[in-house]
Design an enzyme around this catalytic site. Structure first.
Site: not given
Ligand SMILES: *Cc1c(COP(=O)(O)O)cnc(C)c1O
Length: 334
Positions: A33, A116, A243
Site C-alpha cells: 500500500k 479503528r 529564504y
Molecule cells: C499496513 C497494514 C499492515 C502492515 O503493517 P506493518 O506494521 O507495516 O507490517 C498489516 N495489516 C494491515 C491491515 C495494514 O493496514
C-alpha cells in the site's frame, strides 16, 4: 536528479528472515500500500514476485490493477468488494457487506481491540449470516493488532479474542477460511506461527519498530535517498543562505544546492535544529520547495541510508519519512 536507491539484496534478506519465521514463502503477503511504503509500487511488486511471493496486500483497486500480473492473490484493504477472480476485499463493517457485489471474495476484519476498522466482536454472527445470504465467498477472517510493537499484555488479549473469533467462524460452518492477524511487529516477536498468512509491511522494507528489549531478527534498510548538485558558490563570512537567510556563514565556505525539497516529499523540518545527512552534513538554512543547501561540492550526496535514523531526527517514524517521498522521484535498483 534526486534518486531513491533500492537494494534488492537487502529486500531479499528481509523477506528471507520473515519467511523463516512463517515457515514458508507462501505464507508471506507483502504489503504494497501507499506506493509500497514509498519504495515504488510496481518495482517492489516485481521484486517480491521474483523472490517467490505470491500474495500481496494493497489499499485500493487501482493499486491492485497495476500489480495484478505479479501475484496469484491480492488482498485489497479499503475498496468496495467486487467479483474478481484474483482479488479479495476487506469487509470493515456491516455496511461493507451490504454494498459488496454478489460473488465477491471477501475477508472479514474483526475489531479485537484496535477500535479503528472491523466489525465488533458481537456483530460476528450477524456478519457471517449476511455474508452467506448475500452470496459472498468468505475467503478469510482477519484482525489487526493495536500494540504489537509495545510491551504489555495487550497483544496477548487481542490474540485470545481472535482465537475466539476463529472458533466461532469454524463452528458456523466456514471450514475453508484462512486466518491472519500478524503485521511486522507481531511476526518479529512471535516465537511460533500457526496462522495462514502474515501481512508484512515495514519489516520487509528493513525496519523494526519494536523497543530494544525485544530480541528480533536483523533487518536491513532497503531504501536510500540521494540528491544531485545543482549549483555551487563561495560564501564570505556573514553571508546568509536561503529564504529568510536563516543560516549565516560563520566563516568563508563553499556551499552547493541539491535537488531535493519539500515538493519532493522531503520534510521541511526545523531550520534551527537542522537535519544532518548520512554524510554528516547539516542542511543550511530553510528547505525550499525543490532545493536544500549543504557545505559540499560533491556531485551527489546521500541524504539518508536509514529512514529510521532520518525519522528520529525529524521527530517522526520511518513509515512517514518513506511514504511522503514523491512518486516522481526516480527509483533505481542496485
Ligand atoms: C499496513 C497494514 C499492515 C502492515 O503493517 P506493518 O506494521 O507495516 O507490517 C498489516 N495489516 C494491515 C491491515 C495494514 O493496514
Amino acid at each position: 536528479m534526486a534518486k531513491i536507491i533500492i537494494s534488492k539484496a537487502n529486500f531479499y534478506h528481509n523477506l528471507n528472515q520473515i519467511a523463516l519465521k512463517t515457515g514458508s514463502k507462501e505464507k508471506v503477503a507483502i504489503v504494497l500500500k501507499d506506493n509500497a511504503y514509498g519504495h515504488g509500487l510496481e518495482l517492489m511488486a516485481r521484486l517480491a514476485s521474483e523472490f517467490g511471493l505470491t500474495e500481496a496486500v494493497v489499499r485500493n483497486q487501482p493499486e491492485a490493477e497495476s500489480i495484478r500480473h505479479y501475484f496469484t492473490q491480492i488482498l485489497v484493504l479499503g475498496d468496495k468488494a467486487v467479483a474478481d477472480e484474483q482479488c479479495s476485499y476487506t469487509l470493515n463493517s456491516l455496511y461493507d457487506i451490504e454494498v459488496a457485489q454478489t460473488g465477491a471474495r471477501v475477508e472479514l476484519k474483526v475489531d479485537t481491540g484496535m477500535h479503528r476498522n472491523g466489525i465488533a466482536m458481537d456483530e460476528l454472527d450477524e456478519a457471517l449470516e449476511r455474508i452467506d445470504q448475500k452470496g459472498l465467498e468468505l475467503f478469510g477472517v482477519m484482525t489487526h493488532f493495536r500494540s504489537a510493537d509495545e510491551m504489555g499484555s495487550e497483544l496477548f488479549w487481542q490474540r485470545k479474542r481472535f482465537e475466539k473469533v476463529k472458533e466461532k467462524v469454524r463452528s458456523a460452518g466456514f471450514t475453508k477460511v484462512r486466518f491472519h492477524s500478524h503485521n511486522s511487529a507481531a511476526i518479529l516477536r512471535a516465537n511460533s506461527f500457526e496462522e495462514d498468512l502474515v501481512r508484512v509491511g515495514i519489516a520487509a522494507y528493513g525496519y523494526n519498530e519494536l523497543p530494544e528489549a525485544f530480541e528480533t531478527v536483523p533487518l536491513k534498510p532497503v531504501m536510500k535517498l540521494t540528491a544531485s548538485r545543482v549549483a555551487t558558490r563561495k560564501l564570505k563570512k556573514g553571508e546568509r543562505v536561503g529564504y529568510g537567510g536563516d543560516f549565516t556563514a560563520p566563516h568563508a565556505m563553499t556551499v552547493s544546492t541539491y535537488d531535493l525539497g519539500y515538493g519532493d516529499g522531503w520534510c521541511r523540518g526545523n531550520t534551527f535544529a537542522p537535519f544532518v545527512t548520512a554524510e554528516s552534513l547539516p542542511i543550511l538554512g530553510r528547505v525550499s520547495m525543490d532545493f536544500i543547501s549543504l557545505e559540499s561540492e560533491k556531485d551527489e550526496i546521500v541524504v539518508f541510508n536509514d529512514a529510521q535514523d532520518a525519522a528520529r531526527q525529524l521527530g517522526t517514524i520511518s513509515y512517514e519519512v518513506m511514504t511522503a517521498l514523491s512518486k516522481d522521484i526516480e527509483r533505481v535498483v542496485v
